[in-house]
Motif scaffolding. Structure first.
Motif, PDB file in Angstrom:
ATOM      1  N   LYS A 189       1.284  44.998 -22.393  1.00  0.00           N
ATOM      2  CA  LYS A 189       0.958  43.542 -21.713  1.00  0.00           C
ATOM      3  C   LYS A 189      -0.380  42.760 -22.941  1.00  0.00           C
ATOM      4  O   LYS A 189      -0.333  41.495 -22.764  1.00  0.00           O
ATOM      5  CB  LYS A 189       0.379  43.682 -20.326  1.00  0.00           C
ATOM      6  CG  LYS A 189       1.789  43.677 -19.281  1.00  0.00           C
ATOM      7  CD  LYS A 189       1.127  44.225 -18.151  1.00  0.00           C
ATOM      8  CE  LYS A 189       1.622  44.205 -17.009  1.00  0.00           C
ATOM      9  NZ  LYS A 189       2.357  44.784 -16.168  1.00  0.00           N
ATOM     10  N   THR A 190      -1.346  43.784 -23.477  1.00  0.00           N
ATOM     11  CA  THR A 190      -1.965  42.806 -24.382  1.00  0.00           C
ATOM     12  C   THR A 190      -1.240  42.769 -25.454  1.00  0.00           C
ATOM     13  O   THR A 190      -1.990  41.732 -25.655  1.00  0.00           O
ATOM     14  CB  THR A 190      -3.007  44.108 -24.865  1.00  0.00           C
ATOM     15  OG1 THR A 190      -3.937  45.044 -23.338  1.00  0.00           O
ATOM     16  CG2 THR A 190      -4.222  44.257 -25.766  1.00  0.00           C
ATOM     17  N   GLY A 191      -0.480  42.938 -25.833  1.00  0.00           N
ATOM     18  CA  GLY A 191       0.418  42.539 -27.130  1.00  0.00           C
ATOM     19  C   GLY A 191       0.809  41.591 -26.124  1.00  0.00           C
ATOM     20  O   GLY A 191       0.768  40.460 -27.728  1.00  0.00           O
ATOM     21  N   ARG A 192       1.793  40.629 -25.490  1.00  0.00           N
ATOM     22  CA  ARG A 192       2.237  39.795 -25.007  1.00  0.00           C
ATOM     23  C   ARG A 192       0.748  38.469 -25.114  1.00  0.00           C
ATOM     24  O   ARG A 192       0.755  37.490 -25.546  1.00  0.00           O
ATOM     25  CB  ARG A 192       2.384  39.649 -24.236  1.00  0.00           C
ATOM     26  CG  ARG A 192       3.675  38.291 -23.458  1.00  0.00           C
ATOM     27  CD  ARG A 192       4.395  38.664 -22.695  1.00  0.00           C
ATOM     28  NE  ARG A 192       4.842  37.621 -21.828  1.00  0.00           N
ATOM     29  CZ  ARG A 192       5.343  36.144 -22.627  1.00  0.00           C
ATOM     30  NH1 ARG A 192       5.202  36.350 -23.864  1.00  0.00           N
ATOM     31  NH2 ARG A 192       5.463  35.304 -21.952  1.00  0.00           N
TER      32      ARG A 192
ATOM     33  N   VAL B 175      -2.509  41.299 -18.003  1.00  0.00           N
ATOM     34  CA  VAL B 175      -3.260  42.634 -18.412  1.00  0.00           C
ATOM     35  C   VAL B 175      -4.671  42.879 -17.510  1.00  0.00           C
ATOM     36  O   VAL B 175      -4.428  44.511 -17.562  1.00  0.00           O
ATOM     37  CB  VAL B 175      -4.112  42.698 -19.890  1.00  0.00           C
ATOM     38  CG1 VAL B 175      -4.716  43.585 -20.549  1.00  0.00           C
ATOM     39  CG2 VAL B 175      -2.642  41.777 -20.962  1.00  0.00           C
ATOM     40  N   LEU B 176      -5.408  42.203 -16.725  1.00  0.00           N
ATOM     41  CA  LEU B 176      -6.037  42.893 -15.887  1.00  0.00           C
ATOM     42  C   LEU B 176      -5.505  43.439 -15.097  1.00  0.00           C
ATOM     43  O   LEU B 176      -5.953  44.137 -14.245  1.00  0.00           O
ATOM     44  CB  LEU B 176      -6.801  41.162 -15.280  1.00  0.00           C
ATOM     45  CG  LEU B 176      -7.789  41.009 -16.142  1.00  0.00           C
ATOM     46  CD1 LEU B 176      -8.208  39.773 -15.701  1.00  0.00           C
ATOM     47  CD2 LEU B 176      -8.884  41.532 -16.280  1.00  0.00           C
TER      48      LEU B 176
ATOM     49  N   ASP C 123     -17.806  45.955 -14.474  1.00  0.00           N
ATOM     50  CA  ASP C 123     -16.396  44.763 -15.357  1.00  0.00           C
ATOM     51  C   ASP C 123     -15.226  44.310 -14.404  1.00  0.00           C
ATOM     52  O   ASP C 123     -14.806  42.853 -15.562  1.00  0.00           O
ATOM     53  CB  ASP C 123     -16.128  45.583 -16.553  1.00  0.00           C
ATOM     54  CG  ASP C 123     -16.385  46.170 -17.626  1.00  0.00           C
ATOM     55  OD1 ASP C 123     -17.667  45.577 -17.532  1.00  0.00           O
ATOM     56  OD2 ASP C 123     -16.192  47.265 -18.228  1.00  0.00           O
ATOM     57  N   ILE C 124     -14.694  44.306 -13.822  1.00  0.00           N
ATOM     58  CA  ILE C 124     -13.644  43.960 -12.593  1.00  0.00           C
ATOM     59  C   ILE C 124     -14.380  42.714 -12.161  1.00  0.00           C
ATOM     60  O   ILE C 124     -13.436  41.551 -12.190  1.00  0.00           O
ATOM     61  CB  ILE C 124     -13.264  44.774 -12.008  1.00  0.00           C
ATOM     62  CG1 ILE C 124     -12.184  45.538 -11.976  1.00  0.00           C
ATOM     63  CG2 ILE C 124     -12.540  43.325 -10.295  1.00  0.00           C
ATOM     64  CD1 ILE C 124     -11.570  46.827 -10.886  1.00  0.00           C
TER      65      ILE C 124
ATOM     66  N   ARG D 235      -6.091  47.082 -13.485  1.00  0.00           N
ATOM     67  CA  ARG D 235      -7.144  47.573 -12.010  1.00  0.00           C
ATOM     68  C   ARG D 235      -7.154  48.856 -11.486  1.00  0.00           C
ATOM     69  O   ARG D 235      -7.650  49.613 -11.142  1.00  0.00           O
ATOM     70  CB  ARG D 235      -6.460  46.174 -11.291  1.00  0.00           C
ATOM     71  CG  ARG D 235      -7.117  45.425 -11.465  1.00  0.00           C
ATOM     72  CD  ARG D 235      -6.837  44.542 -10.279  1.00  0.00           C
ATOM     73  NE  ARG D 235      -7.024  42.599 -10.518  1.00  0.00           N
ATOM     74  CZ  ARG D 235      -8.236  41.997 -11.160  1.00  0.00           C
ATOM     75  NH1 ARG D 235      -8.613  42.838 -11.689  1.00  0.00           N
ATOM     76  NH2 ARG D 235      -8.285  41.251 -11.053  1.00  0.00           N
ATOM     77  N   PRO D 236      -5.561  49.267 -11.864  1.00  0.00           N
ATOM     78  CA  PRO D 236      -5.385  50.927 -11.240  1.00  0.00           C
ATOM     79  C   PRO D 236      -6.851  52.340 -11.595  1.00  0.00           C
ATOM     80  O   PRO D 236      -7.297  51.816 -12.982  1.00  0.00           O
ATOM     81  CB  PRO D 236      -4.446  51.689 -11.601  1.00  0.00           C
ATOM     82  CG  PRO D 236      -3.951  50.128 -11.564  1.00  0.00           C
ATOM     83  CD  PRO D 236      -4.651  49.311 -12.641  1.00  0.00           C
TER      84      PRO D 236
END
Length: 172
Positions: A80-83, A63-64, A142-143, A68-69
């Motif tokens: 990816k968040t759902g996973r 997810v991260l 945030d990163i 990033r882009p």
């Protein structure tokens, strides 16, 4: 006392002593087997929890990476968040068994992992919401914050692992 009665009395005392020793040995063996079963059961619960954490953390990294882009692919982020959410539920289920089976210090260590994970998840949710809104104002910070929270989570997992080793009697 005649020799027959003495032999009978000697045999009775010998039998009683042998029976008593067998009972004591049987109880000791039962306690040992129960302790071994309990250790194995706890070990399996801790290993399941650590495995679920590992899978969930890999999903969090994905997810991260997707966020990033400069212009993240939001459908990829959502997938990816759902996973990640699915795997986080597995972690929660595994944590409940650890809390039930483990001693209090281990339950406390699992709670620290949960807290650290929640702190990281909060940052990632904010990053995803900002990406959906097209707001990149706080992206760089945030990163950095996510990386700091990942390090805290990693340490909490290491602490849990050490506590789990102690709980199953592994101190080497």
């Amino acid at each position: 006392m005649d020799s027959g009665l003495a032999a009978l009395l000697g045999a009775a005392v010998g039998s009683a002593t042998t029976l008593g020793a067998a009972i004591v040995n049987g109880r000791a063996q039962a306690r040992t087997q129960h302790a071994q079963w309990s250790r194995q059961h706890r070990r399996d619960a801790y290993a399941t929890y650590l495995g679920a954490l590992h899978d969930r953390d890999i999903a969090m990294d994905a997810v991260l990476d997707a966020l990033r882009p400069d212009a993240p692919d939001l459908s990829d982020v959502d997938e990816k968040t759902g996973r990640f959410v699915t795997l986080a539920r597995e972690v929660h289920r595994a944590a409940e068994i650890v809390i039930l089976e483990g001693p209090a210090p281990l339950a406390d260590a699992a709670e620290r992992v949960t807290h650290a994970s929640g702190d990281l998840s909060h940052v990632v949710r904010r990053m995803a919401a900002n990406a959906r809104a097209g707001d990149t104002t706080h992206k760089a910070e945030d990163i950095v914050l996510a990386a700091e929270r990942q390090a805290i989570l990693y340490q909490a997992v290491k602490d849990f692992r050490l506590a789990a080793r102690g709980a199953i009697g592994r101190t080497d």
